[in-house]
Scaffold this motif. Structure first.
Motif, PDB file in Angstrom:
ATOM      1  N   GLU A 220       0.368  -0.948  -0.011  1.00 46.10           N
ATOM      2  CA  GLU A 220      -0.076  -0.294   0.574  1.00 46.10           C
ATOM      3  C   GLU A 220       0.732   1.321  -0.086  1.00 46.10           C
ATOM      4  OE1 GLU A 220      -3.607  -1.547   2.497  1.00 46.10           O
ATOM      5  OE2 GLU A 220      -1.947  -0.329   3.588  1.00 46.10           O
ATOM      6  N   ALA A 224       0.246   3.048  -3.598  1.00 41.76           N
ATOM      7  CA  ALA A 224      -0.432   4.448  -3.615  1.00 41.76           C
ATOM      8  C   ALA A 224       0.033   4.949  -2.340  1.00 41.76           C
ATOM      9  CB  ALA A 224      -1.815   3.267  -3.188  1.00 41.76           C
ATOM     10  N   GLN A 271     -10.431   6.684 -15.494  1.00 42.99           N
ATOM     11  CA  GLN A 271     -10.104   7.310 -14.637  1.00 42.99           C
ATOM     12  C   GLN A 271     -11.055   7.381 -13.697  1.00 42.99           C
ATOM     13  OE1 GLN A 271      -6.840   7.860 -13.329  1.00 42.99           O
ATOM     14  NE2 GLN A 271      -6.240   6.719 -15.437  1.00 42.99           N
ATOM     15  N   PRO A 272     -11.159   6.947 -12.136  1.00 47.94           N
ATOM     16  CA  PRO A 272     -11.997   6.741 -10.922  1.00 47.94           C
ATOM     17  C   PRO A 272     -13.130   8.782 -10.534  1.00 47.94           C
ATOM     18  CG  PRO A 272     -10.058   7.078 -10.344  1.00 47.94           C
ATOM     19  CD  PRO A 272      -9.810   7.145 -11.489  1.00 47.94           C
ATOM     20  N   VAL A 275     -11.447  11.563  -9.773  1.00 47.83           N
ATOM     21  CA  VAL A 275     -10.023  12.559 -10.353  1.00 47.83           C
ATOM     22  C   VAL A 275     -10.455  13.008 -11.844  1.00 47.83           C
ATOM     23  CG1 VAL A 275      -8.801  11.779 -12.570  1.00 47.83           C
ATOM     24  CG2 VAL A 275      -8.124  10.736 -10.210  1.00 47.83           C
ATOM     25  N   VAL A 357       0.080   7.817 -10.538  1.00 47.30           N
ATOM     26  CA  VAL A 357      -0.556   7.866  -8.990  1.00 47.30           C
ATOM     27  C   VAL A 357      -0.473   9.714  -8.994  1.00 47.30           C
ATOM     28  CG1 VAL A 357      -0.459   8.096  -6.469  1.00 47.30           C
ATOM     29  CG2 VAL A 357       0.559   5.920  -8.366  1.00 47.30           C
ATOM     30  N   ARG A 366      -2.602  12.709  -2.598  1.00 49.38           N
ATOM     31  CA  ARG A 366      -2.818  11.264  -3.598  1.00 49.38           C
ATOM     32  C   ARG A 366      -4.247  12.124  -4.068  1.00 49.38           C
ATOM     33  NH1 ARG A 366      -2.911   6.672  -0.757  1.00 49.38           N
ATOM     34  NH2 ARG A 366      -5.025   6.546  -1.143  1.00 49.38           N
ATOM     35  N   SER A 368      -8.207  10.582  -4.725  1.00 51.88           N
ATOM     36  CA  SER A 368      -7.890   9.225  -4.383  1.00 51.88           C
ATOM     37  C   SER A 368     -10.259   9.354  -4.585  1.00 51.88           C
ATOM     38  CB  SER A 368      -7.727   8.636  -4.034  1.00 51.88           C
ATOM     39  OG  SER A 368      -8.059   8.721  -2.552  1.00 51.88           O
TER      40      SER A 368
END
Length: 368
Positions: A220, A224, A271-272, A275, A357, A366, A368
């Protein structure tokens, strides 16, 4: 062995706050590594767990027992120091058994405990020698043996390998890993060496300025990272951070890296939503060196061919480290040993975007 729970722990000297709101839960048999640059508070936290210093606020529990106010001798912990702290006038066997002798453990039990620890650490042939006759690695094994015979609930290691040369550090790192696998011991280990952290830990707490930046498994932390500090501190070479703009292109998202004259635009896989909200904004794109120049990938549709200029090639045997220019920005890459490129040439390399990332350019956290 035991679990360890650190809840809202603070440490301050007057107005100076050394540790701020530390929260860590370590399971029975876990190997926790506290890692960070010098002065980040990791050794202070270890001292609080050991009872060598008092906490300003919060709670430390070993299993379900609150140990805040317990003397170090009552916490059922054993500590291995950076300096070994061996008695020079005693033999190896006497050094290992000294703590048991102070606790009035019967002689036959002491002898058996020393024999078991020596066998486990492969130092049976050294029991009659004195510390001055030992190498650095042997002294460290003796220090570990002294901790082992205690059979404590928690082992604490304070940068135990920092006094050893590079090869011996690697060898001892392997021995500590084997020891943990054999014993299933609960260990808290302090280091500033991110390679030690990645190779030894089941859980890592990355610290900076008295604050835990990220707590998680090695995978992790590496894949990430919570922010750009963790991204660059963990990994060697460290993660490349590229200033970029997130743009919409033909119904998908793309990264625009570099200035208008030499800008590089990279189409992104799906992408999520977090993002997508950054379209038109500046971001920081993080790519590990091994994500550049890949020969194969788990998701071929996430691989892009990117034009780069080779600046420097550094063969190391199994790998070749390279400095490349990508969109006018220097990046590090870990290429295969037989890459046929030379400094100064332009070439096309495959980049695995599953390893990309993205970070917020303002907060450096980050996305996310």
């Amino acid at each position: 062995m035991a679990s360890l729970h650190i809840s809202n722990v603070r440490k301050a000297f007057g107005a100076t706050e050394i540790l701020r709101n530390i929260n860590i839960d370590v399971g029975d048999g876990d190997f926790l590594v506290l890692v960070g640059p010098s002065g980040c508070g990791k050794s202070t936290l270890l001292s609080l767990i050991a009872g060598l210093d008092t906490i300003s606020d919060g709670e430390i529990r070993i299993d379900n027992d609150r140990v805040n106010d317990l003397h170090p001798s009552e916490r059922d912990i054993a500590m291995v120091f950076q300096s070994y702290a061996l008695y020079p006038n005693m033999t190896v066997g006497e050094n290992i058994s000294f703590g048991l002798e102070m606790r009035k453990v019967p002689k036959t039990e002491r002898k058996q405990a020393v024999a078991n620890a020596a066998r486990l650490l492969q130092i049976e042939h050294l029991l009659n020698r004195r510390p001055g006759q030992l190498s650095g690695g042997q002294r460290q094994r003796v220090a570990m043996g002294r901790a082992l015979v205690r059979n404590p609930k928690v082992f604490l290691f304070d940068e135990p390998l920092s006094n050893l040369d590079a090869k011996l550090r690697v060898d001892m790192r392997t021995e500590i890993k084997k020891l943990h696998q054999r014993l299933g011991a609960t260990i808290v280990y302090v280091t500033h060496d991110q390679i030690e952290a990645m190779t030894l830990a089941t859980r890592i707490a990355v610290m900076k300025g008295g604050v835990i930046q990220q707590f998680g498994t090695p995978a992790e932390i590496y894949n990430a990272p919570a922010n750009t500090f963790v991204a660059t501190f963990m990994g060697s070479p460290s993660m490349n951070l590229l200033p970029a703009t997130l743009v919409a292109a033909e119904g998908a998202l793309a990264l625009r890296i570099g200035d208008a004259g030499g800008a590089l635009e990279i189409a992104l896989p799906a992408q999520p939503r977090a993002v997508e909200r950054y379209v038109g904004q500046r971001v920081i794109a993080g790519l590990r060196p091994e994500a550049i120049g890949v020969e194969s990938a788990r998701a071929p549709d996430a691989v892009r061919e990117i034009d780069v200029k080779v600046l420097v090639m550094e063969p190391t045997g199994p790998d070749t480290y390279a400095m490349l220019e990508m969109g006018g920005i220097e990046v590090a890459a870990r290429l295969g040993a037989d890459m046929p490129h030379t400094a100064g040439e332009r070439c096309s390399l495959r980049v695995d975007l599953t390893k990309l990332v993205l970070f917020d350019a303002q907060t450096e956290e980050r996305i996310s």
